[in-house]
Scaffold this motif. Structure first.
Motif, PDB file in Angstrom:
ATOM      1  N   HIS A  52       0.870  -1.175   0.000  1.00 45.98           N
ATOM      2  CA  HIS A  52       0.000   0.000   0.000  1.00 45.98           C
ATOM      3  C   HIS A  52       0.906   1.223   0.000  1.00 45.98           C
ATOM      4  O   HIS A  52       1.588   1.502   0.994  1.00 45.98           O
ATOM      5  CB  HIS A  52      -0.918  -0.005   1.222  1.00 45.98           C
ATOM      6  CG  HIS A  52      -1.950   1.067   1.212  1.00 45.98           C
ATOM      7  ND1 HIS A  52      -2.524   1.555   2.361  1.00 45.98           N
ATOM      8  CD2 HIS A  52      -2.508   1.761   0.190  1.00 45.98           C
ATOM      9  CE1 HIS A  52      -3.392   2.497   2.060  1.00 45.98           C
ATOM     10  NE2 HIS A  52      -3.401   2.636   0.729  1.00 45.98           N
ATOM     11  N   GLU A  73       0.500   4.467   0.131  1.00 44.57           N
ATOM     12  CA  GLU A  73       0.272   5.574   1.071  1.00 44.57           C
ATOM     13  C   GLU A  73       0.782   5.257   2.472  1.00 44.57           C
ATOM     14  O   GLU A  73       1.302   6.137   3.173  1.00 44.57           O
ATOM     15  CB  GLU A  73      -1.214   5.922   1.129  1.00 44.57           C
ATOM     16  CG  GLU A  73      -1.715   6.760  -0.044  1.00 44.57           C
ATOM     17  CD  GLU A  73      -1.774   5.989  -1.343  1.00 44.57           C
ATOM     18  OE1 GLU A  73      -1.862   6.615  -2.405  1.00 44.57           O
ATOM     19  OE2 GLU A  73      -1.729   4.738  -1.290  1.00 44.57           O
ATOM     20  N   SER A  95      -8.079   3.526   1.136  1.00 50.10           N
ATOM     21  CA  SER A  95      -8.005   3.997  -0.240  1.00 50.10           C
ATOM     22  C   SER A  95      -6.556   4.271  -0.613  1.00 50.10           C
ATOM     23  O   SER A  95      -5.697   4.476   0.244  1.00 50.10           O
ATOM     24  CB  SER A  95      -8.831   5.279  -0.408  1.00 50.10           C
ATOM     25  OG  SER A  95     -10.203   5.034  -0.175  1.00 50.10           O
ATOM     26  N   GLY A  96      -6.279   4.268  -1.909  1.00 49.99           N
ATOM     27  CA  GLY A  96      -4.936   4.597  -2.373  1.00 49.99           C
ATOM     28  C   GLY A  96      -4.443   3.645  -3.433  1.00 49.99           C
ATOM     29  O   GLY A  96      -5.196   2.837  -3.995  1.00 49.99           O
ATOM     30  N   VAL A  97      -3.136   3.723  -3.680  1.00 54.51           N
ATOM     31  CA  VAL A  97      -2.488   2.933  -4.718  1.00 54.51           C
ATOM     32  C   VAL A  97      -1.914   1.666  -4.099  1.00 54.51           C
ATOM     33  O   VAL A  97      -1.200   1.723  -3.084  1.00 54.51           O
ATOM     34  CB  VAL A  97      -1.380   3.741  -5.409  1.00 54.51           C
ATOM     35  CG1 VAL A  97      -0.627   2.875  -6.420  1.00 54.51           C
ATOM     36  CG2 VAL A  97      -1.969   4.968  -6.099  1.00 54.51           C
ATOM     37  N   GLN A 108       0.509  -1.451  -5.056  1.00 57.59           N
ATOM     38  CA  GLN A 108       1.536  -1.824  -6.015  1.00 57.59           C
ATOM     39  C   GLN A 108       1.926  -3.284  -5.822  1.00 57.59           C
ATOM     40  O   GLN A 108       2.143  -3.743  -4.698  1.00 57.59           O
ATOM     41  CB  GLN A 108       2.768  -0.941  -5.833  1.00 57.59           C
ATOM     42  CG  GLN A 108       3.845  -1.148  -6.892  1.00 57.59           C
ATOM     43  CD  GLN A 108       5.039  -0.245  -6.660  1.00 57.59           C
ATOM     44  OE1 GLN A 108       5.827  -0.490  -5.738  1.00 57.59           O
ATOM     45  NE2 GLN A 108       5.163   0.795  -7.479  1.00 57.59           N
ATOM     46  N   GLU A 150       0.365  -1.671 -10.718  1.00 57.94           N
ATOM     47  CA  GLU A 150      -0.388  -1.065  -9.622  1.00 57.94           C
ATOM     48  C   GLU A 150      -1.825  -0.792 -10.035  1.00 57.94           C
ATOM     49  O   GLU A 150      -2.166  -0.770 -11.224  1.00 57.94           O
ATOM     50  CB  GLU A 150       0.288   0.225  -9.169  1.00 57.94           C
ATOM     51  CG  GLU A 150       0.402   1.283 -10.238  1.00 57.94           C
ATOM     52  CD  GLU A 150       1.194   2.493  -9.759  1.00 57.94           C
ATOM     53  OE1 GLU A 150       0.840   3.603 -10.201  1.00 57.94           O
ATOM     54  OE2 GLU A 150       2.144   2.340  -8.968  1.00 57.94           O
ATOM     55  N   THR A 151      -2.646  -0.606  -9.035  1.00 55.59           N
ATOM     56  CA  THR A 151      -4.037  -0.225  -9.234  1.00 55.59           C
ATOM     57  C   THR A 151      -4.455   0.691  -8.109  1.00 55.59           C
ATOM     58  O   THR A 151      -3.857   0.669  -7.010  1.00 55.59           O
ATOM     59  CB  THR A 151      -4.954  -1.463  -9.280  1.00 55.59           C
ATOM     60  OG1 THR A 151      -6.264  -1.068  -9.674  1.00 55.59           O
ATOM     61  CG2 THR A 151      -5.073  -2.126  -7.906  1.00 55.59           C
ATOM     62  N   THR A 152      -5.455   1.523  -8.342  1.00 57.26           N
ATOM     63  CA  THR A 152      -5.943   2.471  -7.337  1.00 57.26           C
ATOM     64  C   THR A 152      -7.276   1.978  -6.784  1.00 57.26           C
ATOM     65  O   THR A 152      -8.188   1.639  -7.543  1.00 57.26           O
ATOM     66  CB  THR A 152      -6.115   3.866  -7.941  1.00 57.26           C
ATOM     67  OG1 THR A 152      -4.845   4.329  -8.412  1.00 57.26           O
ATOM     68  CG2 THR A 152      -6.628   4.847  -6.899  1.00 57.26           C
TER      69      THR A 152
END
Length: 597
Positions: free
Chosen positions: A295, A297, A317-319, A321, A336-338
């Motif tokens: 994560h 963040e 929430s966040g990116v 990887q 990665e995905t958000t």
């Protein structure tokens, strides 16, 4: 002269017959080959003709040994026929036909592989002219079904030379079967740098052939889903047949070039309180890769290709990887995905908690909630919808307006995203006692009556009770309601009573009178009457018995006179001056004192 001419003619005829005999020929016709499955019966035809006629011919059968010699197996002429003893065919051959029809048939039963030889039919005529024909006997055996076995370990695309794919084997065929390799229905041909096929043949003790073929291929990434199989072709009498093995797939190892990260569940938008299942996968195939999820963040990481987060909040929430590390080459690639977690805060109401409004005035209240998505608000009172807006408008308020209003805020796009808040509306005004039809009460003496007084008004009215005896009482059981107060007064009925409920606040007062009429206890009166009736009946019975003489009383001394008129009669004489000494006259007329009775 005549004799000499006859001799010349006879000599000419003899010379002609001799010339014809020298020119006579025998022609034999046979098939080039006869084909038969091992164990079956073979039939070899020998058809012949002679210019000198076919009567009295001699027929012989031979087979050619491996050294090329002719071995006699059968003889027949006009007077005899026999099978040559001591040969390999002595017990298994027979010949049909005498030759007079211009043909015979050699029959061989239970044909074996070693019977595959050239057979000769020799025919001689009476003039010693001879001819022969030859037929080759071909023997066949259908092989077993082919078997295929692929390599159990994976194959790397980094290998410089072709890697072993598998082995195909077919057993017990004759003549020798043939194996062809296929990849995705396309036949493979030997290519030194790409495809290598290594066949081998084994001759079994039975003389049958077993064929083994090993396939090696230089694989690439695109071969990971390829299907390999082998095709076996073999000969049978009169045709060529084919059979295929099962399909096999081999594991192809190749390095990754990209990483894919996605939310497996829930499908669609995510909200607070959900459980998220996050998956990570690269497009490579290698047993030595290491995959981890981080994560960005919070820099929190997990060494796994799947991550489950329960009861998520907006902080999740966040990116995210995903990293794939090749442990052999230490090459690293990432994807990665958000992830966005939708949220809705607690409902905010204005006014907050309680709103106080005077009778006849207006009230405007608003309700909303901070959310990541568009919201909708609905107001309810007592479970019924009163407004479909973020604002609540109350005009010309009355005591009926007072109460609790609940605002429910939802997100139309997502089920389950909901929050709510409540507003208590109090209406200022003089007390108003809710009238009841039960103010005229009739109750039995000594019972307790609960009188209830429901009052609307705010501030909460003070309720007092006044009874007809002049007492003023503040009820301890008064409780506040959303509309005002409720007071309950308990009174014991000892006589007719009047009770007045009076409610008073800063805006005025109101009262309500209860009249209680006392009535006797009907049950007690009925019991007394029944007892009196029972006593009266008992007195009447006693008096009746007394008059009949069935009861004796005591009043001083009594003289009893025995009368002999009837033994069954009892005569009692009572002296009023002494009832204590009453004497009973027994049935037998004897006199006894009272103690003897």
């Amino acid at each position: 002269m005549a004799l000499r001419d006859a001799r010349s003619l006879l000599l000419g005829l003899l010379l002609l017959f001799h010339v014809w005999g020298a020119w006579a020929e025998v022609e034999v016709n046979m098939e080039d080959r006869v084909e038969v499955l091992r164990g079956d019966m073979a039939q070899i035809d020998c058809m012949f003709s002679s210019s000198g006629g076919i009567g009295g011919t001699v027929i012989q059968w031979f087979y050619v040994t491996q050294s090329g010699e002719k071995q006699n197996i059968y003889y027949q002429d006009a007077t005899m026929n026999y099978v040559q003893k001591g040969t390999r065919f002595a017990e298994r051959i027979s010949v049909n036909g005498t030759g007079d029809t211009g043909g015979v048939v050699l029959t061989i039963s239970d044909v074996q592989l070693k019977d595959e030889r050239e057979f000769i039919c020799l025919v001689k005529s009476q003039t010693e002219a001879a001819g022969e024909g030859r037929t080759r006997l071909k023997v066949f055996e259908i092989p077993d079904l082919p078997s295929i076995e692929g390599v159990q370990t994976g194959i790397s695309v980094d290998e410089d030379n072709p890697s072993k794919i598998g082995v195909c084997e077919v057993k017990n065929g004759y003549p020798k079967p043939n194996i062809t390799w296929y990849r995705n229905n396309v036949p493979l041909r030997v290519d030194r740098d790409v495809v290598k096929i290594s066949p081998s043949t084994t001759t079994e003790s039975s003389g049958l052939f077993s064929i083994r073929s090993e396939l090696s291929v230089k694989v690439a990434r695109e071969h990971k889903d390829d299907l390999f199989y082998c095709e076996v072709t073999y000969l049978v009498p009169g045709e060529t047949r084919m059979t295929e093995s099962d399909r096999i797939n081999v594991t192809v190892y190749y390095p990754a070039t990209a990483v894919n990260v996605w939310v497996e569940s829930p499908k669609g938008k995510v909200k607070e309180g959900d459980s998220i299942e996050l998956h990570c996968r690269d497009n490579g195939n290698t047993p030595s890769s290491l995959i981890s999820i981080r994560h960005v963040e919070t820099d929190e990481s997990w060494d796994n290709n799947m991550l489950v987060l329960d009861n998520v909040t907006r902080l999740n929430s966040g990116v995210y990887q995903c990293t794939s590390l090749d442990m052999e080459t230490f090459d690293e690639i990432a994807g990665e995905t958000t992830v966005f977690v939708n949220y809705i805060d607690a409902a905010v109401l204005i006014p907050e908690d309680i709103a106080i409004v005077t009778q006849g005035q207006e009230l405007t209240a608003t309700c909303n909630a901070l959310s990541s998505l568009q919201t909708r608000a609905v107001w309810f009172k007592n479970g019924e919808e009163v407004s479909k807006d973020h604002s609540l408008m109350l005009k010309n308020v009355s005591f009926d307006t007072a109460g609790t209003y609940t605002c429910v805020v939802t997100v139309p796009e997502m089920d389950g995203m909901e929050t709510s808040g409540s507003l208590l509306v109090r209406v200022q005004g003089p007390p108003h006692i809710i009238k009841t039809d039960n103010t005229e009460i009739e109750e039995t003496l000594e019972t307790t009556v609960d009188l209830s007084c429901n009052v609307r008004g705010f501030p909460a009215p003070l309720v007092t009770w006044t009874t007809s005896d002049g007492q003023i009482r503040k009820t301890p059981s008064q409780k506040e309601t959303e509309e005002g107060v409720q007071s309950v007064f308990s009174v014991k009925v000892t006589s007719d009573i009047t009770a007045v409920c009076e409610a008073q606040n800063d805006f005025g007062s109101d009262n309500l009178t209860f009249n209680i009429k006392a009535k006797g206890n009907g049950v007690i009166i009925a019991v007394i009457i029944i007892l009196i009736l029972l006593l009266a009946i008992l007195g009447s019975v006693l008096y009746f018995l007394y008059k009949k003489g069935k009861i004796c009383g005591r009043s001083g001394k009594q003289d009893l006179t025995k009368q002999k008129s009837n033994k069954d009669n009892i005569v009692v004489e009572m002296k009023s001056d002494n009832t204590e000494e009453a004497v009973l006259l027994a049935v037998n007329g004897e006199k006894h004192p009272p103690s003897d009775q």
